[in-house]
Design an enzyme around this catalytic site. Sequence first.
Site, PDB file in Angstrom:
ATOM      1  N   ASP A 247      39.021  42.684  30.360  1.00 12.89           N
ATOM      2  CA  ASP A 247      38.051  43.460  31.133  1.00 12.89           C
ATOM      3  C   ASP A 247      36.645  43.043  30.703  1.00 12.89           C
ATOM      4  OD1 ASP A 247      37.854  46.118  32.886  1.00 12.89           O
ATOM      5  OD2 ASP A 247      36.282  46.178  31.365  1.00 12.89           O
ATOM      6  N   ILE A 248      35.771  42.769  31.676  1.00 12.84           N
ATOM      7  CA  ILE A 248      34.395  42.369  31.372  1.00 12.84           C
ATOM      8  C   ILE A 248      33.617  43.587  30.892  1.00 12.84           C
ATOM      9  CG2 ILE A 248      32.265  41.394  32.315  1.00 12.84           C
ATOM     10  CD1 ILE A 248      33.999  39.930  34.389  1.00 12.84           C
ATOM     11  N   GLU A 290      36.752  44.059  37.659  1.00 15.17           N
ATOM     12  CA  GLU A 290      36.524  43.091  36.591  1.00 15.17           C
ATOM     13  C   GLU A 290      37.704  42.992  35.639  1.00 15.17           C
ATOM     14  OE1 GLU A 290      34.673  47.036  35.183  1.00 15.17           O
ATOM     15  OE2 GLU A 290      35.113  45.977  37.055  1.00 15.17           O
TER      16      GLU A 290
END
Length: 383
Positions: A247-248, A290
Site C-alpha cells: 500500500d502506498i 493504491e
Amino acid sequence: MGQNFAFFLPIMMASFGIAFVIVWGWGARGAGYWSAAFFCVGGGFVIPAAARALPMPGWSLIADLLFASGFLLFSQALLDRWRPGWLLPTRVAIWALSGALCGLGLVTGTLPLELVASDFACFLLIAIPLVAARPATRSWPDRLLFAAATFVALDNLVRGATVPLTLSADERFLASDYAFLMQAMACVFGLFLALAALAASVSDILARYRDEAHRDPLSALLNRRGFEDRIERLDRHPWSGSVILCDIDHFKAVNDGFGHAAGDRVIAALADILRALSPSDAVVARFGGEEFVMVLPDRDAARAAGIAEDVRQCFATEVAARMGMDRPLTASFGLSVRKADDHSIHDAIARADSALYDAKTLGRNRVCVQRALTTTNRAARRA
C-alpha cells in the site's frame, strides 16, 4: 477445369478474403495478410474464365504471379504469428525466381517448367514458416494452423513432383488430370487452411478481450477478476508460497498536493517496479486504489521478504526523484505465507493485511511479516 470449380473456388477464396477484412477491423494480427492472400489466390482461379472472355497471351503468367503472391502473403501471415519478418528477402527472392521461371516456360512453350516452378515456389513459401513454427505451436489454434499449412505445403510438393504423370503432352491444360487435382485439392486444403487461420484469428481476439477484462488499465497488472482467475488455475494443483500486500503511504496527500494525474503516474511507477522485480511465476494484481497484492508460489517468508524489501527500496529511492516531487514517496508491505489448512488464498491475504496494518502502525515504509508467523519462526530457531 470443371465448371463447379470454376465458380466455387473464386467465390470461396473471395469470401474468406472478405471475412479476414472484417477480422482485420477487429484488430487480429496478420488478418490483412490473410485477406490479401486469399484474394490473390482467388484471382488466380479466375484467370481461366478471364482468358475465355478475353483471349490474349500472358494470362497463365498472371495466374502464376497471383498464386506466388498469394503464397508469399500466406507465409507472411504465418510468420507474423510465429516469427515476424523471418527470411523476408529469401522469400521475396523465391517469389521473383518463380515468376522468372514461369515466364521462361511460357516463352519457350514448356508448360511443365511453368507448372513445376509455380508449385515448388508455393511449397517453399509456405514451408519456410513451418520451420519457424515448431517452438511456437503450443496452443490448439497454432497446432491446427500448423497442420493445415503442412497439408497445403505437401499438396504443392507432390503436385509439382508428379507433373509428368498428371499432364499429357497432347492434351489441353484445363482438361488434364493436373488441373483437376489442383482444383480439387485447393477446395479441400484451401478450405482447411482458411478455417484454421480464421479460428486462430478469432481465438486471438477473444484472448485479447479476456485479457483486457482481467487487467487493470492504469497499472497493466491483473485486476481482481484476473487475480481470482489466475489463483483458480493455480489452485488446481497443491502449492505453497507467500502473499504480499502493498500500500502506498499517504497516497491521498499525493493526489491532493500534486493532482490525480500525478497520483496515477505514481501507481503506474509502482506497478512497473512490482512487475520488474517479481519472479516470472508470481501473480501480481492491483486490488484497487493504491493497494497491490503479490502471490509468490514456492517462496518461503524469507525469500518473499527479500523481494518485498527490494520493491520498497526501489520505490522509495527512485520514483519521487524521477517525477520531480519535493516529498518522499514510500510504501508499506505486509507478508504472510499460505497454510495447508487455509480455505482459500483470502485467508493468507487477511493475515498479510494484518501485517500491513502493523507496518502502517510502526511508522510506514517497511516490510512486516505476520506476527504469528514470526513467533513460529523464532520458536523454531530456539528449538
